[in-house]
Motif scaffolding. Structure first.
Motif, mmCIF file in Angstrom:
data_model
loop_
_atom_site.group_PDB
_atom_site.id
_atom_site.type_symbol
_atom_site.label_atom_id
_atom_site.label_comp_id
_atom_site.label_asym_id
_atom_site.label_seq_id
_atom_site.Cartn_x
_atom_site.Cartn_y
_atom_site.Cartn_z
ATOM 1 N N ASP A 1 27.861 -92.235 -74.223
ATOM 2 C CA ASP A 1 27.048 -91.557 -73.176
ATOM 3 C C ASP A 1 27.111 -91.898 -71.398
ATOM 4 N N PRO A 2 27.686 -90.282 -71.883
ATOM 5 C CA PRO A 2 28.166 -90.057 -69.831
ATOM 6 C C PRO A 2 27.346 -91.157 -69.370
ATOM 7 N N THR B 1 29.510 -96.147 -68.489
ATOM 8 C CA THR B 1 30.235 -96.898 -67.595
ATOM 9 C C THR B 1 29.964 -98.470 -66.741
#
Ligand code: MN
Length: 129
Positions: free
Chosen positions: A71-72, A76
């Motif tokens: 999932d963007p 991160t």
């Protein structure tokens, strides 16, 4: 602003140990005792770091990590797996799921502190300076 750390762990004793340690390090703590709740909190709160128990009831921590990394919105966020030392193959499972690091239980305070510094400092370092 203190770092916010999400702890996804179903064992209440471990959750307490980790939370006490993080509080001592000045972190703000979010806790979840299932992968599903952890995913919901990760998406809604965008913590700076996630500690993920590999062994959770229902969806495992590794499957949850796969979903976070796919999932963007959450890809991160550094995700550190932690699991019982005696379990064989866990490091490989953690790496295959996309975990950024792996630490074993029972938690070693110094290893835990170093892991915390490594990921929180990396994110807080100003870009381009
Ligand atoms: Mn567990």
């Amino acid at each position: 602003m203190p770092a916010r750390v999400l702890v996804i762990e179903d064992d209440p004793v471990n959750q307490e140990v980790v939370s006490a340690f993080l509080e001592g390090e000045g972190c703000r703590i979010l806790t979840a005792d299932t992968a599903e709740e952890g995913l919901r909190l990760a998406t809604a709160q965008r913590p700076g770091l996630i500690f993920m128990d590999g062994q959770l009831p229902g969806m495992t921590g590794y499957e949850a990590t796969r979903r976070l990394k796919a999932d963007p919105a959450t890809a991160t966020i550094p995700t550190v797996a932690f699991t019982a030392q005696a379990m064989r193959g866990e490091e490989e499972r953690a790496a295959a799921a996309g975990c950024d690091a792996y630490i074993t239980k029972p938690l070693d305070a110094e290893v835990f502190r170093q892991t915390l510094r490594r990921f929180l400092l990396r994110r807080e370092a100003p870009a381009g300076l």
